[in-house]
Design an enzyme around this catalytic site. Structure first.
Site, PDB file in Angstrom:
ATOM      1  N   SER A  85       0.845  -1.187  -0.090  1.00 51.20           N
ATOM      2  CA  SER A  85      -0.169  -0.124   0.087  1.00 51.20           C
ATOM      3  C   SER A  85       0.931   1.306   0.076  1.00 51.20           C
ATOM      4  O   SER A  85       1.777   1.267   0.858  1.00 51.20           O
ATOM      5  CB  SER A  85      -0.789   0.226   1.366  1.00 51.20           C
ATOM      6  OG  SER A  85      -2.002  -0.493   0.985  1.00 51.20           O
ATOM      7  N   GLU A  92       0.560  18.139  -7.929  1.00 59.88           N
ATOM      8  CA  GLU A  92      -0.772  18.275  -8.896  1.00 59.88           C
ATOM      9  C   GLU A  92      -1.838  17.283  -8.287  1.00 59.88           C
ATOM     10  O   GLU A  92      -2.799  16.848  -8.985  1.00 59.88           O
ATOM     11  CB  GLU A  92      -0.586  17.915 -10.326  1.00 59.88           C
ATOM     12  CG  GLU A  92       0.582  18.999 -10.894  1.00 59.88           C
ATOM     13  CD  GLU A  92       1.892  18.611 -10.690  1.00 59.88           C
ATOM     14  OE1 GLU A  92       2.230  17.821 -10.038  1.00 59.88           O
ATOM     15  OE2 GLU A  92       2.748  19.463 -11.076  1.00 59.88           O
ATOM     16  N   SER A  93      -1.771  16.334  -7.219  1.00 55.74           N
ATOM     17  CA  SER A  93      -2.494  15.826  -6.470  1.00 55.74           C
ATOM     18  C   SER A  93      -1.813  14.330  -6.130  1.00 55.74           C
ATOM     19  O   SER A  93      -0.977  14.578  -5.417  1.00 55.74           O
ATOM     20  CB  SER A  93      -3.840  15.544  -7.273  1.00 55.74           C
ATOM     21  OG  SER A  93      -4.771  16.774  -7.113  1.00 55.74           O
ATOM     22  N   HIS A  98      -2.575   0.023  -4.373  1.00 55.21           N
ATOM     23  CA  HIS A  98      -2.895  -1.154  -3.081  1.00 55.21           C
ATOM     24  C   HIS A  98      -2.790  -2.447  -4.121  1.00 55.21           C
ATOM     25  O   HIS A  98      -3.771  -2.776  -5.035  1.00 55.21           O
ATOM     26  CB  HIS A  98      -4.248  -0.913  -2.398  1.00 55.21           C
ATOM     27  CG  HIS A  98      -4.138   0.326  -1.784  1.00 55.21           C
ATOM     28  ND1 HIS A  98      -3.474   0.926  -0.812  1.00 55.21           N
ATOM     29  CD2 HIS A  98      -4.780   1.541  -2.136  1.00 55.21           C
ATOM     30  CE1 HIS A  98      -3.826   2.181  -0.511  1.00 55.21           C
ATOM     31  NE2 HIS A  98      -4.510   2.634  -1.570  1.00 55.21           N
ATOM     32  N   CYS A 113      -4.403  17.624 -11.283  1.00 52.65           N
ATOM     33  CA  CYS A 113      -4.778  18.770 -11.303  1.00 52.65           C
ATOM     34  C   CYS A 113      -4.196  19.437 -12.532  1.00 52.65           C
ATOM     35  O   CYS A 113      -3.016  19.280 -12.850  1.00 52.65           O
ATOM     36  CB  CYS A 113      -4.925  19.529 -10.103  1.00 52.65           C
ATOM     37  SG  CYS A 113      -5.977  18.446  -8.802  1.00 52.65           S
TER      38      CYS A 113
END
Lengths: 145, 145
Positions: A85, A92-93, A98, A113
């Site tokens: 994980s 930008e995010s 996982h 973004c």
């Protein structure tokens, strides 16, 4: 993954066509204004799901392929040979992953973004994890109504 | 956020009703087998979007409210008084947040596998960020077909 699947699946459907980006990094496209595209990517029949270092490097390469700026990365492994994980946080995010090696399954999300196109991350992810099938959905986050 | 909006919006629609979890932590619910629920949560008219320490604490509390296990957290702020990007990585997947204080907007996602119900994180997130409106969508990740 077979080349046939690659041919059927176009990970970068329209690149940057018709996109403009405002000073707040919100996107204007197809007459809609929104913060960014968020891809939810389920890989089935996938390989290479248990090496945390290789996986974090793949996520970083996938971010870079979309011209994103990496701020931070983290990858946890659930015991030797187990799933992982983790996340790469971007200016930008983010890209997260996982994995369930016992099911040859990986759940990835790519949220970007501004001028970054999350679809441009997909070829590296597909090359790394070699999925036999891909379930892909995209949501536009922050749609201005 | 007004109490009226709270009354209209039920963040925990069905709790754990009818859920069973297998040894691989896949969920069985409504006759479907899948890895977990992934909530995409857009908060508009939101407050408290610029304090990275308070935000990471809220995300941790939201994870704990859903009985998730926190592995790691990270929060970046884009300059003093600016928005943040960050994540809490969980044994059960993750919660991420990206905020645009100049638009009173936050894009959050809550992905939880196994017996954790991501809806149980929402009350704390709503209490923290006090959104005037909420755009919420849920996807079941890793649906076995």
């Amino acid at each position: 993954m077979s080349e046939g699947v690659f041919e059927e699946f176009d990970p970068v459907p329209d690149a940057d066509a018709g996109v403009s980006v405002g000073p707040d990094y919100f996107i204007e496209k197809d007459g809609e204004r929104y913060a960014g595209g968020h891809l939810l990517v389920d890989f089935w029949g996938a390989s290479n799901l248990t090496d945390p270092e290789a996986i974090v490097n793949a996520l970083k390469a996938a971010a870079t392929a979309a011209n994103a700026t990496i701020l931070h990365s983290y990858m946890h492994q659930f015991g030797e040979g187990g799933g992982v994980s983790g996340v790469v946080v971007l200016a930008e995010s983010h890209i997260s992953i996982h994995t369930w090696p016992e099911r040859d399954f990986a759940a990835i999300d790519v949220f970007m973004c501004g001028k970054c196109n999350p679809h441009q991350s997909l070829p590296i992810l597909m090359e790394t994890f070699q999925p036999q099938t891909v379930d892909l959905s995209e949501q536009r986050r922050g749609r201005v109504k």
